[in-house]
Enzyme design. Structure first.
Site, short mmCIF file in Angstrom:
data_model
loop_
_atom_site.label_atom_id
_atom_site.label_comp_id
_atom_site.label_asym_id
_atom_site.label_seq_id
_atom_site.Cartn_x
_atom_site.Cartn_y
_atom_site.Cartn_z
N LEU A 113 0.83 -1.22 0.00
CA LEU A 113 0.00 0.00 0.00
C LEU A 113 0.86 1.27 0.00
O LEU A 113 0.38 2.33 0.38
CB LEU A 113 -1.00 0.02 1.15
CG LEU A 113 -2.08 -1.08 1.12
CD1 LEU A 113 -3.09 -0.88 2.26
CD2 LEU A 113 -2.81 -1.11 -0.22
N GLY A 135 -0.52 1.62 -3.64
CA GLY A 135 -1.78 0.96 -3.99
C GLY A 135 -2.95 1.45 -3.14
O GLY A 135 -2.78 2.25 -2.22
N PHE A 175 3.51 -7.63 -9.63
CA PHE A 175 3.39 -6.26 -10.13
C PHE A 175 4.13 -5.23 -9.26
O PHE A 175 4.25 -4.08 -9.66
CB PHE A 175 1.91 -5.83 -10.11
CG PHE A 175 1.03 -6.50 -11.11
CD1 PHE A 175 0.97 -6.06 -12.41
CD2 PHE A 175 0.24 -7.58 -10.74
CE1 PHE A 175 0.15 -6.67 -13.34
CE2 PHE A 175 -0.59 -8.19 -11.65
CZ PHE A 175 -0.64 -7.74 -12.96
N SER A 185 7.97 2.47 -10.24
CA SER A 185 7.87 2.42 -11.71
C SER A 185 7.90 3.78 -12.40
O SER A 185 7.37 3.91 -13.50
CB SER A 185 6.59 1.68 -12.10
OG SER A 185 5.48 2.42 -11.63
N TYR A 208 15.16 2.88 -13.62
CA TYR A 208 13.95 2.06 -13.57
C TYR A 208 14.08 0.88 -14.54
O TYR A 208 13.90 -0.29 -14.16
CB TYR A 208 12.72 2.92 -13.91
CG TYR A 208 11.50 2.10 -14.19
CD1 TYR A 208 10.98 1.25 -13.22
CD2 TYR A 208 10.87 2.15 -15.43
CE1 TYR A 208 9.86 0.47 -13.48
CE2 TYR A 208 9.76 1.38 -15.70
CZ TYR A 208 9.26 0.54 -14.73
OH TYR A 208 8.17 -0.24 -14.99
N HIS A 235 1.92 10.42 -14.95
CA HIS A 235 1.67 9.86 -16.28
C HIS A 235 0.86 10.81 -17.14
O HIS A 235 -0.02 11.52 -16.65
CB HIS A 235 0.97 8.51 -16.16
CG HIS A 235 1.85 7.46 -15.56
ND1 HIS A 235 1.74 7.07 -14.25
CD2 HIS A 235 2.89 6.77 -16.08
CE1 HIS A 235 2.67 6.16 -14.00
NE2 HIS A 235 3.38 5.96 -15.09
N1 UFG Z 1 4.87 13.72 -20.60
C1 UFG Z 1 4.66 15.05 -20.85
N2 UFG Z 1 4.06 15.80 -19.89
C2 UFG Z 1 3.66 15.29 -18.70
C3 UFG Z 1 3.85 13.91 -18.46
C4 UFG Z 1 4.47 13.15 -19.44
O1 UFG Z 1 5.03 15.57 -21.90
O2 UFG Z 1 3.14 16.05 -17.88
C5 UFG Z 1 5.49 12.89 -21.64
C6 UFG Z 1 6.74 12.16 -21.17
O3 UFG Z 1 7.86 12.99 -21.26
C7 UFG Z 1 6.74 10.97 -22.12
C8 UFG Z 1 5.27 10.71 -22.40
O4 UFG Z 1 4.58 11.89 -22.01
O5 UFG Z 1 7.35 11.35 -23.32
C9 UFG Z 1 4.72 9.56 -21.60
O6 UFG Z 1 5.10 9.76 -20.25
P1 UFG Z 1 4.51 8.89 -19.05
O7 UFG Z 1 5.14 9.43 -17.80
O8 UFG Z 1 3.05 8.84 -19.15
O9 UFG Z 1 5.04 7.45 -19.37
P2 UFG Z 1 6.53 6.94 -19.61
O10 UFG Z 1 6.67 6.69 -21.06
O11 UFG Z 1 7.57 7.77 -18.99
O12 UFG Z 1 6.55 5.66 -18.70
C10 UFG Z 1 5.66 4.63 -18.88
C11 UFG Z 1 5.57 3.81 -17.60
C12 UFG Z 1 6.86 3.13 -17.36
C13 UFG Z 1 7.33 2.40 -18.58
C14 UFG Z 1 7.37 3.31 -19.75
C15 UFG Z 1 7.78 2.60 -20.99
O13 UFG Z 1 5.28 4.64 -16.49
O14 UFG Z 1 6.66 2.21 -16.32
O15 UFG Z 1 6.08 3.85 -19.93
O16 UFG Z 1 7.67 3.47 -22.05
F1 UFG Z 1 8.56 1.93 -18.39
#
Ligand code: UFG
Length: 320
Positions: free
Chosen positions: A33, A36, A71, A75, A139, A187
């Site tokens: 948690l 989670g 899981f 991350s 990561y 995300h």
């Molecule tokens: N991004 C933005 N603005 C934000 C948030 C994210 O431009 O406010 C961009 C990031 O730079 C990235 C894309 O949106 O280019 C996606 O970012 P996320 O943080 O949503 O996801 P990530 O691609 O960084 O990470 C996710 C998972 C990881 C995994 C990865 C593999 O969180 O666990 O995908 O691609 F490893």
């Protein structure tokens, strides 16, 4: 006979718990948690950190566990860049404890949630499982180390594993009953939706000088329910005698950050103001999966491939 789902109170884990239960499997959940949500789980539940081997082993002794879905991990790419110790300790040492308990208890089958971040900068448009793994962030390094640990334990102790390398998990249960709730949220899709939800004024675009058509990063967004179904298929594959293996899970189609924002504007009817900011360290420019192997070997059929549907489901959860 029960399946132990570790991290079953998290975003993807809770969808898997729902899916396994709906398919008639007995499920027991362990979750610390730390990220989670207890209310996401309605099956036997133990709050513990798997690095507490003794407590984890008690769960194995209390239930007839015959498979594990793992899981539980830190991350976040960005956080891992500044807190590598935490990432190695929780992810890699946590896996060591889990494998040690499984070995002692004679539990053979493990399905592991791995990541596209194990690859680093791809060498081709659609990444294949045999492509080089050169992570660009701690990561991804920890998940790769966990995969390698499973490989050697499996060989030495007659265990089997499936590693599922997901690309970008997104979306929510279509009825809006489960979804993505990180705190803080990092995300892209949930952050974008916070704007029409009235929780933030604008979305930041982290870099528009990447070598892509519109300059923003491209990712392969995969519906969380499609990830859940892949875990059961992977477990059944091992149960039917399949060998240890690694599979990508994605839709094979990439969307740029700008395209995601544009789709969210369409879904929500909100203008969603966006501003360009600096690149986020550790982000590869493009990550798109070939998931042909999972489709061929596991019989996996993603059912929610459309980005608009993925964002609509996430939006429905947000509104609930
Ligand atoms: N991004 C933005 N603005 C934000 C948030 C994210 O431009 O406010 C961009 C990031 O730079 C990235 C894309 O949106 O280019 C996606 O970012 P996320 O943080 O949503 O996801 P990530 O691609 O960084 O990470 C996710 C998972 C990881 C995994 C990865 C593999 O969180 O666990 O995908 O691609 F490893």
């Amino acid at each position: 006979m029960a399946i132990l789902i570790i991290g079953g109170a998290g975003y993807i884990g809770s969808h898997a718990v729902r899916y396994f239960s709906d398919k008639g499997r007995d499920v027991v959940v362990v979750d610390s948690l730390s990220t989670g949500h207890r209310e996401a789980v309605d099956v036997p539940f133990y709050q513990l950190d798997i690095r507490d081997e003794k407590a984890l082993e008690e769960v194995f002794l209390s239930h007839d566990i015959d498979g594990v879905i793992h899981f539980a991990a830190n991350s976040l790419v960005g956080v891992s860049m500044v807190e590598p110790y935490e990432y190695y300790h929780n992810n890699v040492y946590g896996m060591m404890c889990l494998l040690n308990v499984m070995r002692r208890q004679g539990v053979k089958n493990l399905v592991f949630s791995s990541t596209a971040a194990t690859y680093g900068e791809p060498i081709r448009e659609l990444i294949l499982e045999d492509d080089p793994t050169e992570p660009t962030n701690p990561y991804g390094e920890t998940k790769l180390a966990m995969e390698k640990m499973m490989k050697w334990f499996a060989r030495a102790y007659n265990m089997k594993y499936i590693s599922l390398r997901y690309f970008n998990a997104a979306g929510a249960q279509p009825d809006g009953s489960l979804g993505e709730m990180h705190n803080p949220e990092t995300h892209l899709i949930p952050l974008v939706l916070q704007v029409p939800a009235g929780q933030r004024d604008k979305i930041s675009i982290f870099g528009d000088d990447y070598p892509t058509a519109d300059g923003t990063c491209i990712r392969d967004y995969i519906h969380v329910c499609d990830l859940a179904s892949a875990h059961l298929l992977a477990l059944e594959y091992l149960e039917k005698g399949g060998e240890s293996d690694v599979f990508n899970l994605g839709n094979g189609k990439g969307y740029s950050v700008k395209e995601v924002i544009e789709t969210a504007r369409k879904v929500t009817g909100h203008p969603i103001p966006a501003v360009v900011e600096a690149r986020r360290p550790g982000d590869p420019a493009i990550l798109v999966a070939s998931s042909d192997k999972a489709k061929r070997e596991l019989g996996w059929k993603p059912e929610h491939e459309n980005l608009e549907e993925i964002i609509s489901d996430a939006w429905r959860f947000y509104n609930k």
